[in-house]
Design a protein around this motif. Structure first.
Motif, PDB file in Angstrom:
ATOM      1  N   ILE A 216      -8.254   4.391   3.901  1.00  0.00           N
ATOM      2  CA  ILE A 216      -6.811   4.618   3.760  1.00  0.00           C
ATOM      3  C   ILE A 216      -6.456   5.956   4.395  1.00  0.00           C
ATOM      4  CG2 ILE A 216      -6.393   3.251   1.697  1.00  0.00           C
ATOM      5  CD1 ILE A 216      -6.600   5.925   0.145  1.00  0.00           C
TER       6      ILE A 216
ATOM      7  N   LEU B 272       0.830  -1.197   0.000  1.00  0.00           N
ATOM      8  CA  LEU B 272       0.000   0.000   0.000  1.00  0.00           C
ATOM      9  C   LEU B 272       0.872   1.257   0.000  1.00  0.00           C
ATOM     10  CD1 LEU B 272      -2.878   1.090   0.161  1.00  0.00           C
ATOM     11  CD2 LEU B 272      -2.632   1.144   2.630  1.00  0.00           C
TER      12      LEU B 272
ATOM     13  N   LYS C 146       0.936   4.094  -2.807  1.00  0.00           N
ATOM     14  CA  LYS C 146       0.701   5.498  -2.459  1.00  0.00           C
ATOM     15  C   LYS C 146       1.869   6.373  -2.906  1.00  0.00           C
ATOM     16  CE  LYS C 146      -1.092   5.033   1.992  1.00  0.00           C
ATOM     17  NZ  LYS C 146      -1.373   5.604   3.306  1.00  0.00           N
TER      18      LYS C 146
ATOM     19  N   TRP D  29     -12.926   0.033   2.306  1.00  0.00           N
ATOM     20  CA  TRP D  29     -11.509   0.257   2.555  1.00  0.00           C
ATOM     21  C   TRP D  29     -11.285   1.668   3.077  1.00  0.00           C
ATOM     22  CZ3 TRP D  29      -8.272  -1.757  -2.190  1.00  0.00           C
ATOM     23  CH2 TRP D  29      -8.251  -3.177  -2.133  1.00  0.00           C
TER      24      TRP D  29
END
Lengths: 204, 328
Positions: free
Chosen positions: B110, B7, B11, B108
């Motif tokens: 984030i 992740l 990102k 989800w």
């Protein structure tokens, strides 16, 4: 994951440390030292010492090494040191010093008992905790360091001024220069006049 | 829950791409605005309104030959732009664009930042100071006196203004009693720090302009004195990378200003990332405005301003803040 990073950083630290000594070009050598400092900072990060790691980069990489490179780039010639310029006693001294350090390292490692990973409590090594210990337990040392730094700064100003009086302002310096230029101009014109008078006298 | 490392990589890639796109757009906007300030059109030939200009520039830069000057330290000469660029981009990675977001249509969540450490602010400073080496190595490895003098001059400038810059930021740190961007941004829910920290903000802003080597502090590129400074000998893509690194540093400093003094991603109605972009854009607009308005300062004026004005004012701000924090 941690182990991989550890070995990469450790290898980088050793390689750059060797490069510091092995490189013939002082500028490259200083850059290798910089790489070494960064690799050590990574090792500190692995030990959860975030503040110390970042402080290491800011202080050593951001300030100290910049000064080194400054001096090398300005003062140092770009030439390299050839093997012929080494003195034999330097080599023997180096071997002796290296042997002493090696003995010391071996003695320490054999004498030490290694524990398991130590557990650290929540804010250990945080900026707040380090700051608190600096102004409580280590206050005296902290203050003495500040005095030493202050003396360093004053010494730097005195050396930097090259013995000139420190109190002259920019305008005063300009005025002085103008005065001495005026003086020189007068002397020059007097010399010209004298020469002219001499040549005229010669004619008579 | 997506695996943390992957992740983070995703990102990072997204952030770096967006940053480069934003940078390309800003070069166009800067030229357009400067044109307007000087009563001309600015670039308007490539595509509608000149919108394709950055792509044309990139195409031109890519086609240039890669020249290494004679006597240069080849490896360092080639590596220097990369050092500058990598440091510039990675410093931006710690800027928060909001707290937590839910991806629409899924559950989800984030975080809208890549990393939040307890020492974020120091990390940005550390990476920034590593970025200096790009200029220094570039200047030295070019084997040109103008490049060397220009590089040394910019380093002297950056170091001098870093002191005032850091002192100005410490005021904010004291008030928020944290080094984490998220905490600092959240601490400004009621009042943006540029009001209680107005002295600190003024010092921060002047120092930030100097730190990003932008006019009126672009002595690095004082063409009558040191040609183009440390990148005198660079051409093509490597020159472009130096220029990009410099502009990205300006973007990072704008983002720092937005987070430290203008509440970061917080704002009414619009989502956090939009507010951040607006605030960064505001800062950049002022930077461009200043560039179009003020003439370049002399080197002695620069040093006098840094050491004799900004540093004392920042120290005064620090004392005042300390008094307010303790007794207020």
């Amino acid at each position: 994951m941690d182990l991989v990073v550890f070995f990469l950083a450790a290898l980088a630290a050793i390689a750059t440390a060797v490069a510091v000594v092995a490189q013939k070009n002082p500028f490259v050598s200083a850059l290798a030292l910089l790489g070494n400092l960064v690799a050590l900072a990574v090792l500190m990060l692995l030990l959860e010492a975030q503040f110390v790691a970042v402080a290491q980069i800011i202080v050593y990489a951001g300030a100290v090494m910049v000064m080194f490179l400054f001096v090398i780039a300005y003062v140092g010639p770009r030439g390299e040191v050839g093997p012929g310029e080494r003195k034999p006693w330097q080599i023997w001294l180096a071997i002796l010093a290296a042997a002493l350090i090696a003995i010391e390292v071996v003695a320490v490692v054999y004498g030490a008992t290694f524990s398991d990973w130590a557990e650290i409590s929540g804010d250990y090594g945080s900026p707040a905790a380090i700051g608190k210990s600096l102004v409580t337990n280590y206050l005296l040392a902290f203050e003495i360091v500040s005095v030493v730094l202050f003396m360093g700064a004053v010494a730097g100003v005195i050396f930097g001024s090259g013995g000139r009086p420190l109190r002259l302002s920019n305008d005063e310096v300009l005025a002085k220069e103008a005065a001495s230029a005026e003086q020189r101009r007068r002397e020059d014109s007097r010399a010209v006049l004298d020469a002219a008078r001499d040549s005229m006298g010669g004619d008579r | 829950m997506v695996d943390g490392v992957i992740l983070t990589i995703v990102k990072s890639v997204i952030l770096a791409s967006v940053l480069m796109g934003f940078f390309a757009l800003m070069t166009l906007i800067e030229r357009k605005l400067i044109g307007r300030f000087q009563a001309r059109y600015g670039p308007n030939r490539v595509g509608p309104y000149g919108l394709m200009q950055p792509i044309a520039d990139l195409g031109k830069m890519l086609q240039k030959e890669n020249v290494v000057p004679e006597g240069a330290h080849r490896k360092l000469y080639l590596a220097a732009p990369f050092i500058a660029m990598v440091c510039a981009i990675s410093a931006f990675g710690l800027i928060p664009f909001g707290n937590v977001a839910t991806i629409p249509g899924t559950d989800w969540t984030i975080h809208l930042y890549i990393a939040n450490t307890s020492v974020s602010l120091l990390v940005v400073a550390a990476i920034g100071s590593l970025g200096f080496y790009g200029l220094m190595i570039g200047g030295w490895a070019s084997s040109s006196k103008y490049a060397l003098l220009g590089g040394m001059r910019s380093i002297a400038q950056l170091i001098s203004y870093e002191v005032a810059f850091t002192l100005a930021v410490i005021g904010v740190i004291m008030q928020a009693s944290s080094l984490s961007f998220i905490t600092i941004a959240n601490a400004q829910d009621h009042l943006w720090y540029f009001i209680p920290q107005i002295l600190g903000f003024l010092v921060f802003f002047v120092a930030a302009v100097a730190e990003s080597n932008r006019p009126p502090f672009d002595l690095t590129e004082a063409d009558g004195e040191v040609v183009a400074g440390y990148h005198t000998e660079y051409g093509g893509m490597r020159y472009a990378m130096f220029a990009a690194a410099e502009f990205i540093n300006a973007i990072t400093l704008s983002a720092l200003g937005a987070v430290l003094f203008f509440g970061g991603p917080s704002g009414p109605i619009l989502p956090g990332p939009i507010w951040m972009l607006l605030k960064i854009g505001g800062f950049l607009f002022v930077l461009i405005w200043i560039r179009a308005t003020l003439p370049r300062v002399r080197f002695d004026q620069l040093m006098k301003l840094g050491w004799k004005v900004l540093l004392p004012v920042a120290t005064l701000n620090l004392l005042l803040t300390a008094a307010v924090v303790v007794y207020g």
